[in-house]
Design an enzyme around this catalytic site. Structure first.
Site, PDB file in Angstrom:
ATOM      1  N   CYS A 167      -6.572   0.870   2.689  1.00 23.73           N
ATOM      2  CA  CYS A 167      -7.538   1.962   2.813  1.00 23.73           C
ATOM      3  C   CYS A 167      -7.551   2.879   1.594  1.00 23.73           C
ATOM      4  CB  CYS A 167      -7.236   2.781   4.059  1.00 23.73           C
ATOM      5  SG  CYS A 167      -7.601   1.897   5.573  1.00 23.73           S
ATOM      6  N   GLU A 188       0.857  -1.184   0.000  1.00 19.96           N
ATOM      7  CA  GLU A 188       0.000   0.000   0.000  1.00 19.96           C
ATOM      8  C   GLU A 188       0.891   1.230   0.000  1.00 19.96           C
ATOM      9  OE1 GLU A 188      -2.957   0.381   3.085  1.00 19.96           O
ATOM     10  OE2 GLU A 188      -3.834   2.091   2.043  1.00 19.96           O
ATOM     11  N   ASN A 224     -12.109  -3.317   0.398  1.00 16.80           N
ATOM     12  CA  ASN A 224     -11.039  -3.607   1.357  1.00 16.80           C
ATOM     13  C   ASN A 224     -11.661  -3.994   2.690  1.00 16.80           C
ATOM     14  OD1 ASN A 224      -8.396  -3.714   2.491  1.00 16.80           O
ATOM     15  ND2 ASN A 224      -8.702  -1.670   3.323  1.00 16.80           N
ATOM     16  N   GLU A 225     -11.677  -3.084   3.637  1.00 21.07           N
ATOM     17  CA  GLU A 225     -12.233  -3.421   4.949  1.00 21.07           C
ATOM     18  C   GLU A 225     -13.653  -2.894   5.038  1.00 21.07           C
ATOM     19  OE1 GLU A 225      -9.400  -1.843   7.745  1.00 21.07           O
ATOM     20  OE2 GLU A 225      -8.234  -3.701   7.726  1.00 21.07           O
TER      21      GLU A 225
HETATM   22  O1  AHR Z   1      -2.072  -1.571   6.537  1.00 22.45           O
HETATM   23  C1  AHR Z   1      -2.601  -0.384   6.992  1.00 22.45           C
HETATM   24  C2  AHR Z   1      -4.108  -0.338   6.904  1.00 22.45           C
HETATM   25  O2  AHR Z   1      -4.656  -1.259   7.763  1.00 22.45           O
HETATM   26  C3  AHR Z   1      -4.695  -0.697   5.583  1.00 22.45           C
HETATM   27  O3  AHR Z   1      -4.744   0.376   4.731  1.00 22.45           O
HETATM   28  C4  AHR Z   1      -6.070  -1.144   5.932  1.00 22.45           C
HETATM   29  O4  AHR Z   1      -6.546  -2.137   5.067  1.00 22.45           O
HETATM   30  C5  AHR Z   1      -5.946  -1.618   7.349  1.00 22.45           C
HETATM   31  O5  AHR Z   1      -6.858  -0.983   8.161  1.00 22.45           O
END
Ligand code: AHR
Length: 686
Positions: A249, A47, A384-385
């Site tokens: 994120c 990321e 993602n989340e």
């Molecule tokens: O790895 C950091 C963050 O952790 C990522 O962006 C997210 O997917 C998780 O909350």
């Protein structure tokens, strides 16, 4: 009462005697067929966080090279007559600078770039300066002096390397120059100065500059617009099976406008619009106002990198829901189901971009960028989340469209940000109902989680979606939330459970991958770097020891007939949680056969503070098969559980390789000692 106490004491003594006499015999079912281990088993989560892309893996050294940050001169210092203009040659990046006559023959005009926490250059290395420019003045040509400087030097001359670019056309044109640095400097500055006439008034002087780049000539694999070599090599040396990108994120965005839009990240770099990253402000206690995504390292570069490091590419796209941590439902940060088609199209078009024929719309874009052959993408992550009902509702539309057009693509859904609980259970139920191929689980958790969850997947259903443990790391409690040896040791213990359950877990990636020592927002991280060097954390070595010894088939390993997930000794209780200092107890083990390398590989973690004798007993081999080769033993250990590697001292905790003599074998059984708080990988040829 007294008699009872005496009996209890005797019983305890007897237990001690028995314990001391017993050996920790790990029975490896070497003759069993085993569970096939996916090539994707141990991979990477990338990321653009902690300056992982711009200022990190992406080799560009100029910050805000297109003058498109909210403050168009962020990262730049100016002297003399410099104007920001907004009608440049690249539609998505209209800003550029005009360098004009400073008003007096003794004055100067120029711009200076600070880079990302400075600009790192190395003695003897070459750097390509490129820029788009046009002569906007009334003279036939103008010269721009390009300089690498050390503003803080005590020496006579700040400039240690320079060259000249002659701008000879009133039309926009790309100019290039290669500089060879005579010095290694961690925090250099880049300057582009309008060359002045000696003692002459030249009021008509004007040069326009746009997309100013400083790139090492030597990049990873020699790629144009490529990756910083040392960081990319550290990643490659992890032997990753899968490469998930671009996050995290940033896939979701703080709002949908700032989500990662892959279509903005392909095509000519000069015309890729920038995006503000949430990581500039998400943690106000570690805020970086100048942190943007240039998209210079975009989806083409990610796919190419995955190919070069031998990992399966795993892109993730927005599901139409912006980050739920950052948005109350009433902020309307989601695309409604009626408005979701463009998001679904983004996913379909991405598959075409990666795999489509060169005469398809997006396949052509890929081909024009230099890769006519398909990238062979097999997986896509949607969201993602995410959590709540809105996610499966939206995911259903993606699943339907992808299954219809690209049934061969495996779809990865999310179980949300939580490692368990009602939301997690709900999403797993929904993922099963939607019949996605894999479910992404995330756990940034404390020491206790990692000891207690070594057996997490032993009780998972064997049918339905597989697990992608897509983001995990041990976050030490009580001020221990940074990379240190004990945290990595607990990760190693936990990972025995991933390997043992290779039929359930098809992918796993520690997270996050990269962090700039001066620019991090989130830690711990696997690889740290500054402008010149790279440091591999203890967790890096754990990941590497697993991935480099992944094997092709997972084999049962039992101690006293049970999986080895925390026993302190035969017959004792399992899964002792860590104490207040974060230390665990017991042995953890998994084993694999590697049919390509013709090896058996056993991984053992001893969390106890005492060394333990262990016996590796390989069962079920045919009569003809006898293990009698020397055993390679790779151990990660530190006497100091809180030891860490740092940029300045990067090798405090590194794996040590030794050989156990072949004479130790007796009937396919070998007894050895694993040191206190150690992770050991034993491999033997068969
Ligand atoms: O790895 C950091 C963050 O952790 C990522 O962006 C997210 O997917 C998780 O909350």
């Amino acid at each position: 009462m007294k008699a009872r106490r005496t009996i209890a004491a005797l019983a305890a003594m007897l237990t001690c005697i028995t314990m001391a006499a017993q050996s920790n015999t790990l029975v490896i079912e070497a003759g069993s067929k085993g569970i096939p281990i996916q090539k994707t088993m141990f991979g990477l989560f990338f990321e653009d966080l902690n300056f992982a892309a711009d200022g990190g893996l992406y080799a560009e050294k100029i910050k805000n090279r297109s003058f498109e940050f909210d403050n168009p001169l962020a990262g730049w210092d100016v002297i003399g007559n410099v104007c920001v203009m907004a009608d440049g040659p690249f539609a998505n990046n209209p800003h550029y600078v005009r360098l004009g006559y400073p008003g007096h023959p003794s004055m100067i005009t120029g711009i200076c770039n600070e880079g990302f926490f400075g600009i790192g250059v190395e003695a003897g290395s070459e750097y390509r300066v490129s820029m788009w420019a046009r002569n906007a003045g009334d003279r036939p040509q103008e010269q721009i002096s390009i300089q690498l400087c050390q503003p803080s030097t005590m020496g006579d001359d700040q400039t240690f390397c320079q060259g000249v670019i002659t701008v000879d056309s009133p039309q926009w044109k790309k100019y290039e120059l290669v500089l060879k640095s005579p010095l290694t400097v961690a925090k250099a500055e880049f300057r582009a100065m309008l060359v002045r006439e000696h003692k002459a008034h030249t009021p008509g002087q004007a040069v326009d500059l746009e997309h100013i780049s400083l790139f090492p000539v030597e990049t990873f694999n020699g790629d144009e617009n490529g990756m910083r070599k040392d960081i990319a090599e550290a990643i490659q040396e992890l032997h990753p099976g899968v490469f998930r990108f671009p996050g995290g994120c940033i896939v979701e965005g703080t709002n949908l406008e700032t989500r990662y839009q892959w279509k903005n990240s392909v095509g000519p770099v000069e015309n890729r619009p920038i995006n503000k990253t949430r990581w500039s402000y998400t943690f106000p206690h570690r805020m970086f106002p100048d942190y943007y995504q240039s998209y210079g390292m975009g989806f083409y570069e990610y796919f190419r990198f995955a190919e070069e490091i031998g990992a399966e590419p795993l892109p993730v796209v927005s599901c139409g829901i912006a980050c739920q941590f950052e948005n109350e439902p009433h902020w309307h940060s989601d695309a409604s189901l009626e408005d979701l088609q463009p998001f679904v199209d983004d996913a379909l078009d991405l598959i075409e971009f990666a795999n489509g024929p060169v005469d398809s719309k997006w396949g052509r874009v890929r081909a024009e960028m230099g890769h006519p052959e398909p990238f062979g993408m097999k997986y896509i992550g949607i969201g993602n989340e995410q959590w709540g009902e809105g996610y499966p509702q939206r995911l259903a539309l993606f699943v339907k469209a992808i299954r219809a057009k690209y049934p061969e693509i495996a779809i990865i859904g999310s179980s949300g940000p939580y490692k368990d609980g009602a939301d997690f259970e709900y999403l797993w139920k929904e993922m099963r109902a939607l019949d996605v191929d894999l479910v992404d689980e995330h756990y940034y958790a404390d020491e206790k989680f990692f000891t207690e969850n070594a057996a997490r997947y032993d009780s998972y259903p064997r049918t339905g979606p597989k697990v992608f443990a897509g983001e995990y790391a041990c976050h030490g409690t009580d001020g221990r939330k940074w990379n240190h040896f004990n945290a990595s040791l607990l990760e190693a213990a936990f990972m025995t459970g991933l390997e043992r359950n290779a039929d359930v877990v098809h992918m796993a990636s520690y997270a996050p991958l990269l962090a700039h020592v001066e620019g991090w927002q989130w830690r711990p991280d696997m690889i740290w770097f500054d402008n010149l060097q790279t440091m591999r954390s203890c967790s890096y070595y754990v990941q590497q020891m697993y991935a480099a010894n992944c094997g092709t088939h997972s084999l049962p390993v039992l101690m006293d007939g049970e999986i080895v997930a925390g026993q302190t000794g035969p017959g004792s209780d399992k899964l002792n949680g860590p104490d207040s200092a974060g230390f665990g107890e017991g042995l953890y083990a998994s084993a694999v056969r590697d049919e390509a390398r013709r090896q058996y590989i056993v991984k053992v973690v001893n969390l106890a503070s005492e060394a333990q004798e262990i016996t590796l007993q390989f069962k079920g081999l045919s009569r003809k098969e006898t293990l009698d080769a020397p055993v390679t033993c790779t151990v990660l250990h530190s006497d100091d559980p809180y030891a860490e590697n740092t940029i300045d001292v990067p090798d405090t905790v590194v794996p040590v390789v030794s050989t156990l003599d072949a004479s130790l074998w007796h009937k396919n059984t070998l007894t050895t000692t694993i040191g206190p708080r150690s992770f050991a990988v034993y491999s033997v040829d068969y």
